[in-house]
Design an enzyme around this catalytic site. Structure first.
Site, PDB file in Angstrom:
ATOM      1  N   GLY A  85      -1.468  82.199-109.358  1.00  0.00           N
ATOM      2  CA  GLY A  85      -1.193  80.988-108.593  1.00  0.00           C
ATOM      3  C   GLY A  85      -0.112  80.122-109.219  1.00  0.00           C
ATOM      4  O   GLY A  85       0.668  80.569-110.064  1.00  0.00           O
TER       5      GLY A  85
ATOM      6  N   GLU B 190       2.646  81.056 -80.892  1.00  0.00           N
ATOM      7  CA  GLU B 190       1.874  81.916 -81.781  1.00  0.00           C
ATOM      8  C   GLU B 190       0.378  81.670 -81.635  1.00  0.00           C
ATOM      9  O   GLU B 190      -0.429  82.611 -81.642  1.00  0.00           O
ATOM     10  CB  GLU B 190       2.311  81.678 -83.232  1.00  0.00           C
ATOM     11  CG  GLU B 190       1.442  82.330 -84.295  1.00  0.00           C
ATOM     12  CD  GLU B 190       1.420  83.853 -84.239  1.00  0.00           C
ATOM     13  OE1 GLU B 190       0.612  84.451 -84.968  1.00  0.00           O
ATOM     14  OE2 GLU B 190       2.211  84.460 -83.469  1.00  0.00           O
TER      15      GLU B 190
ATOM     16  N   TRP C 258       2.809  89.030-111.297  1.00  0.00           N
ATOM     17  CA  TRP C 258       4.041  88.958-110.518  1.00  0.00           C
ATOM     18  C   TRP C 258       4.757  87.699-110.985  1.00  0.00           C
ATOM     19  O   TRP C 258       4.203  86.607-110.905  1.00  0.00           O
ATOM     20  CB  TRP C 258       3.738  88.891-109.026  1.00  0.00           C
ATOM     21  CG  TRP C 258       4.994  88.791-108.202  1.00  0.00           C
ATOM     22  CD1 TRP C 258       5.643  87.661-107.829  1.00  0.00           C
ATOM     23  CD2 TRP C 258       5.768  89.870-107.690  1.00  0.00           C
ATOM     24  NE1 TRP C 258       6.762  87.965-107.113  1.00  0.00           N
ATOM     25  CE2 TRP C 258       6.868  89.321-107.005  1.00  0.00           C
ATOM     26  CE3 TRP C 258       5.635  91.260-107.736  1.00  0.00           C
ATOM     27  CZ2 TRP C 258       7.833  90.095-106.370  1.00  0.00           C
ATOM     28  CZ3 TRP C 258       6.586  92.038-107.110  1.00  0.00           C
ATOM     29  CH2 TRP C 258       7.669  91.455-106.438  1.00  0.00           C
TER      30      TRP C 258
ATOM     31  N   LYS D 175      -2.296  84.552 -80.584  1.00  0.00           N
ATOM     32  CA  LYS D 175      -3.460  84.913 -81.385  1.00  0.00           C
ATOM     33  C   LYS D 175      -4.733  84.883 -80.537  1.00  0.00           C
ATOM     34  O   LYS D 175      -5.584  85.762 -80.639  1.00  0.00           O
ATOM     35  CB  LYS D 175      -3.609  83.959 -82.576  1.00  0.00           C
ATOM     36  CG  LYS D 175      -2.696  84.249 -83.716  1.00  0.00           C
ATOM     37  CD  LYS D 175      -3.094  85.539 -84.412  1.00  0.00           C
ATOM     38  CE  LYS D 175      -1.938  86.098 -85.207  1.00  0.00           C
ATOM     39  NZ  LYS D 175      -0.874  86.686 -84.377  1.00  0.00           N
TER      40      LYS D 175
ATOM     41  N   CYS E 188      -1.622  88.694-107.868  1.00  0.00           N
ATOM     42  CA  CYS E 188      -1.750  89.257-109.204  1.00  0.00           C
ATOM     43  C   CYS E 188      -3.211  89.631-109.447  1.00  0.00           C
ATOM     44  O   CYS E 188      -4.103  89.201-108.732  1.00  0.00           O
ATOM     45  CB  CYS E 188      -1.285  88.260-110.244  1.00  0.00           C
ATOM     46  SG  CYS E 188       0.338  87.552-109.886  1.00  0.00           S
TER      47      CYS E 188
END
Length: 605
Positions: free
Chosen positions: A98, A477, A73, A481, A2
């Site tokens: 938040g 993952e 939002w 990375k 937001c």
């Protein structure tokens, strides 16, 4: 993500505020609002929908030199004018990004004092809390700092107080906020883009900071309430530099955006008020016999984590495939199949074609995408959004954790629809997930420690990652990375597979990173650590406090993350593996945001 904008000391502040909101529209929102101090009173205007609706609702001739504005939002409460920000309580007007985790307790306390609430939001609770402190006789700064000490979660706040004609209060914890000075004015914003061209010098507030902004200067207090000096830096004039802010790379910025965007994704799926998963039109796992999950690269690893959740929590058989292999292996479909296709861009060629293959076979297709108008979103039967916002770095970070967040929420939905969890258990799982933004903010605090250890790891020629259960895909993952941005050869393995081949790679000095939360499989993971240690490996453990206590003399280094449940813990682990890869690449001097041979969206085979 937001948007927050605040200004003091500038004529026609309303124009600056509305223009700032327009610059933040790309972040997505469903309502907007402004509060303006004008002729000694506060004029508040809010509107559901776009900033254009807010502009249309603003009365003509109303102007001022102090105000705050917000694009929202919906999190707590639906996207209505009543739930739009700014919220007001007495003299206080306040906006917030938040999640305030303990708002229900605070709201009950304030209601017992006779305070009346007019919205469903957690934000209004903070406004009342601040006004209550002011009524108790505290000065504005002391009142604001006292309120911050009572809040739990990840948030950014901006507030103004009727009667204080040159004061905007701001604070950040796990969500971005900057303070700035320009010609004759002071500013707060969640993104430098909102005030580019207005601000001349910027303070990038640190985690836990509060900023007291006046037209004459900015005072900053740290999380303990002590006054501190934070450096001013020149405000960027180009849009690209402004978007990157004070971060060295977009990847670093996007790693640190995760508490905010994960919180935003959570609130698209979870109702914090009722403690339940929000129903989504058309998504019903109750009659499914099997769930196919398809993606490429990082997206496929998100699917592999979710496989554990859908099977273990919802009792729904799940099968994860790499899109390029799924397309060409002549998959056999069964009655009752459903399929989720995961893509950040919604344009990934292999994943899109795999989805089309399933559609042609009559399988119900769900596109889990970050781009709502993408090809996959348009062609799928159903869409499950991730709300990570634009991701510039080629190596996916916030898109990955938002994918995991959405998948975890869908797994809870499936468990509820299939009768595997009752309302009480669903509420506990929802609460666990809603704590994620605050926990991710805590997890990011190990950045300095990772930077230090990465200097040595940058010299490694091979790095192994180990994990068990849902942390095995996290090992994959982590290795991906590191390969992507540092070009170090790295491999991820299930810890239980060590003796079936990978242990042959272990010799003196080989670096092994083990994801080892203190869960029901910790003893077995610890055994794997001992096996590689006995052969000379240098072990880094990613663990929680209980795991650290058990491993204190068995590993070379430990990266602590908050203790969490079965859904949240793998998402938290992503923070550590991302930061580790990032800082190794920085120490090696590679092109972090645009690594060689890679593209952000793979739209051809």
């Amino acid at each position: 993500m937001c948007g927050i904008v605040g200004v003091t000391g500038r004529d026609a502040a309303e124009t600056i505020l509305v223009e700032g909101l327009k610059r933040l529209e790309y972040r997505g929102y469903d309502s907007a609002g402004i509060a303006l101090l004008t002729e000694g009173r506060v004029a508040r205007v809010r509107a559901a929908g776009k900033v254009a609706a807010l502009e249309a609702a603003m009365p003509t001739g109303v102007t001022g030199r102090l105000g705050i504005a917000h694009t929202r939002w919906a999190t707590h409460g639906s996207p209505t004018e009543a739930n739009a920000h700014p919220h007001q309580a007495g003299r206080v007007s306040l906006v917030h990004n938040g999640i305030i985790e303990n708002y229900k307790d605070l709201r009950a306390e304030l209601a017992a004092k006779g305070r009346v609430f007019t919205s469903e939001t957690d934000t209004e609770t903070v406004a009342h809390l601040l006004d209550d402190a002011l009524e108790g006789g505290a000065d504005p700064v002391a009142a604001f700092l006292s309120v911050l000490g009572r809040l739990e979660g990840a948030f950014a706040l901006a507030a103004m107080i009727k009667g204080e004609a040159d004061l905007v209060l701001g604070a950040r914890r796990g969500a971005p906020l900057i303070a700035a000075m320009g010609e004759g004015g002071g500013y707060l914003a969640s993104d430098i883009m909102a005030i580019t061209g207005e601000a001349q010098s910027v303070i990038y507030l640190e985690e836990g900071d509060a900023a007291i902004v006046r037209s004459t200067g900015i005072d900053v207090f740290d999380s303990s309430g002590a006054a501190v000096k934070r450096p001013f830096v020149p405000a960027a004039r180009s849009a690209v530099l402004a978007e990157k802010g004070n971060y060295r790379h977009f990847m670093q910025k996007e790693i640190f955006e995760q508490p905010e965007v994960v919180g935003r994704t959570l609130t698209a799926y979870l109702d914090a008020v009722t403690g339940a998963v929000r129903p989504m039109d058309g998504i019903d796992f109750s009659a499914a016999t099997r769930l196919l999950i398809v993606g490429c690269g990082t997206a496929s690893y998100a699917g592999q984590v979710a496989e554990y959740w859908f099977e273990g929590l919802a009792g729904l058989p799940a099968q994860v495939d790499i899109a390029s292999e799924f397309r060409y292996r002549d998959p056999a479909f069964m009655p009752g199949d459903m399929a989720i296709f995961i893509s950040q861009s919604g344009e990934t060629a292999d994943t899109l074609e795999a989805m089309r293959l399933c559609k042609s076979a009559g399988v119900t297709t769900i596109a889990l995408v970050n781009t709502p108008h993408s090809t996959m979103a348009r062609e799928a039967d159903l869409v499950a959004p991730t709300l990570a916002g634009p991701e510039i770095g080629v190596a996916s970070t916030k898109a990955f954790t938002c994918q995991l967040t959405a998948l975890a929420s869908l797994a809870v939905m499936a468990a509820s629809q299939r009768g595997r969890v009752d309302e009480a258990r669903q509420s506990r799982l929802v609460e666990e997930l809603l704590h994620l933004p605050g926990q991710m903010a805590q997890a990011l605090k190990i950045e300095g420690q990772i930077d230090s250890m990465a200097a040595d790891l940058a010299h490694a020629s091979i790095v192994l990652y180990l994990g068990r259960h849902a942390f095995f895909p996290l090992a994959l993952e982590g290795a991906l990375k590191l390969k992507e941005i540092s070009y170090i050869h790295a491999e991820g393995y299930a810890a239980g597979e060590l003796k079936h081949g990978p242990i042959a790679l272990i010799e003196e000095g080989v670096s092994v990173i083990v994801i080892a939360p203190h869960d029901e499989l910790f003893v077995k993971t610890r055994s794997s650590i001992q096996e590689v240690k006995a052969r000379g490996a240098q072990v880094i453990a990613i663990t929680d406090e209980a795991g650290a206590e058990a491993l204190h003399d068995e590993v070379e280094d430990m990266l602590l993350q908050p203790s969490a449940g079965q859904l949240a813990a793998p998402i938290l682990s992503a923070v550590a593996v991302q930061l580790l890869a990032y800082y190794v690449a920085v120490h090696k001097g590679t092109d972090v945001d645009q690594p060689r041979n890679l593209a952000k969206s793979v739209t051809v085979e």
